[in-house]
Design a protein around this motif. Sequence first.
Motif, PDB file in Angstrom:
ATOM      1  N   LEU A 103       0.837  -1.202   0.000  1.00 34.97           N
ATOM      2  CA  LEU A 103       0.000   0.000   0.000  1.00 34.97           C
ATOM      3  C   LEU A 103       0.873   1.254   0.000  1.00 34.97           C
ATOM      4  N   THR A 104       1.904   1.258   0.799  1.00 36.23           N
ATOM      5  CA  THR A 104       2.826   2.394   0.835  1.00 36.23           C
ATOM      6  C   THR A 104       3.522   2.565  -0.513  1.00 36.23           C
ATOM      7  N   VAL A 105       4.001   1.468  -1.076  1.00 40.51           N
ATOM      8  CA  VAL A 105       4.663   1.527  -2.384  1.00 40.51           C
ATOM      9  C   VAL A 105       3.690   2.045  -3.435  1.00 40.51           C
ATOM     10  N   SER A 106       2.458   1.562  -3.392  1.00 42.94           N
ATOM     11  CA  SER A 106       1.442   2.001  -4.349  1.00 42.94           C
ATOM     12  C   SER A 106       1.230   3.513  -4.277  1.00 42.94           C
TER      13      SER A 106
ATOM     14  N   HIS B 236       0.246   5.009  -8.113  1.00 36.83           N
ATOM     15  CA  HIS B 236      -0.647   4.115  -8.837  1.00 36.83           C
ATOM     16  C   HIS B 236      -2.081   4.433  -8.414  1.00 36.83           C
ATOM     17  N   THR B 237      -2.987   4.525  -9.369  1.00 38.00           N
ATOM     18  CA  THR B 237      -4.382   4.827  -9.046  1.00 38.00           C
ATOM     19  C   THR B 237      -5.106   3.610  -8.493  1.00 38.00           C
ATOM     20  N   ASN B 238      -4.531   2.425  -8.707  1.00 38.24           N
ATOM     21  CA  ASN B 238      -5.144   1.188  -8.238  1.00 38.24           C
ATOM     22  C   ASN B 238      -4.049   0.296  -7.674  1.00 38.24           C
ATOM     23  N   ILE B 239      -4.227  -0.178  -6.459  1.00 42.99           N
ATOM     24  CA  ILE B 239      -3.198  -1.023  -5.832  1.00 42.99           C
ATOM     25  C   ILE B 239      -2.970  -2.306  -6.611  1.00 42.99           C
ATOM     26  N   GLN B 240      -3.934  -2.724  -7.422  1.00 46.67           N
ATOM     27  CA  GLN B 240      -3.765  -3.931  -8.228  1.00 46.67           C
ATOM     28  C   GLN B 240      -2.576  -3.786  -9.188  1.00 46.67           C
ATOM     29  N   THR B 241      -2.326  -2.570  -9.642  1.00 49.26           N
ATOM     30  CA  THR B 241      -1.164  -2.320 -10.505  1.00 49.26           C
ATOM     31  C   THR B 241       0.124  -2.636  -9.743  1.00 49.26           C
ATOM     32  N   THR B 242       0.188  -2.196  -8.518  1.00 50.52           N
ATOM     33  CA  THR B 242       1.361  -2.445  -7.675  1.00 50.52           C
ATOM     34  C   THR B 242       1.515  -3.938  -7.412  1.00 50.52           C
ATOM     35  N   ILE B 243       0.429  -4.584  -7.077  1.00 55.46           N
ATOM     36  CA  ILE B 243       0.465  -6.022  -6.807  1.00 55.46           C
ATOM     37  C   ILE B 243       0.915  -6.787  -8.046  1.00 55.46           C
TER      38      ILE B 243
END
Length: 87
Positions: free
Chosen positions: A54-57, A62-69
């Motif tokens: 979440l912090t990295v996102s 990133h507008t959506n944490i799914q991108t980070t994941i």
Amino acid sequence: MFPSLVTGKRLDKKAMQKPWAKIRELAGLPDNLNLYTLRHNFASQLIAKGADLLTVSKLMAHTNIQTTIKHYGHLVQNKAKEYLDFL
């Protein structure tokens, strides 16, 4: 990645090409080193140091944490056993 000083919104992806080319030239960096590589390294280093997704996102904007994941989730260590051992 870079906000506009006028609008505050993200600059166009091509806006940094000329300045980045000049920086690479002055620093003697390889022509194939791009800003995305540095951005990816930034996120990877954060996760390696224990930052949560979440912090990295948020830091990556990133507008959506799914991108980070999707891009960095595989770097997160599975801490389930560590947490269970704590109990």
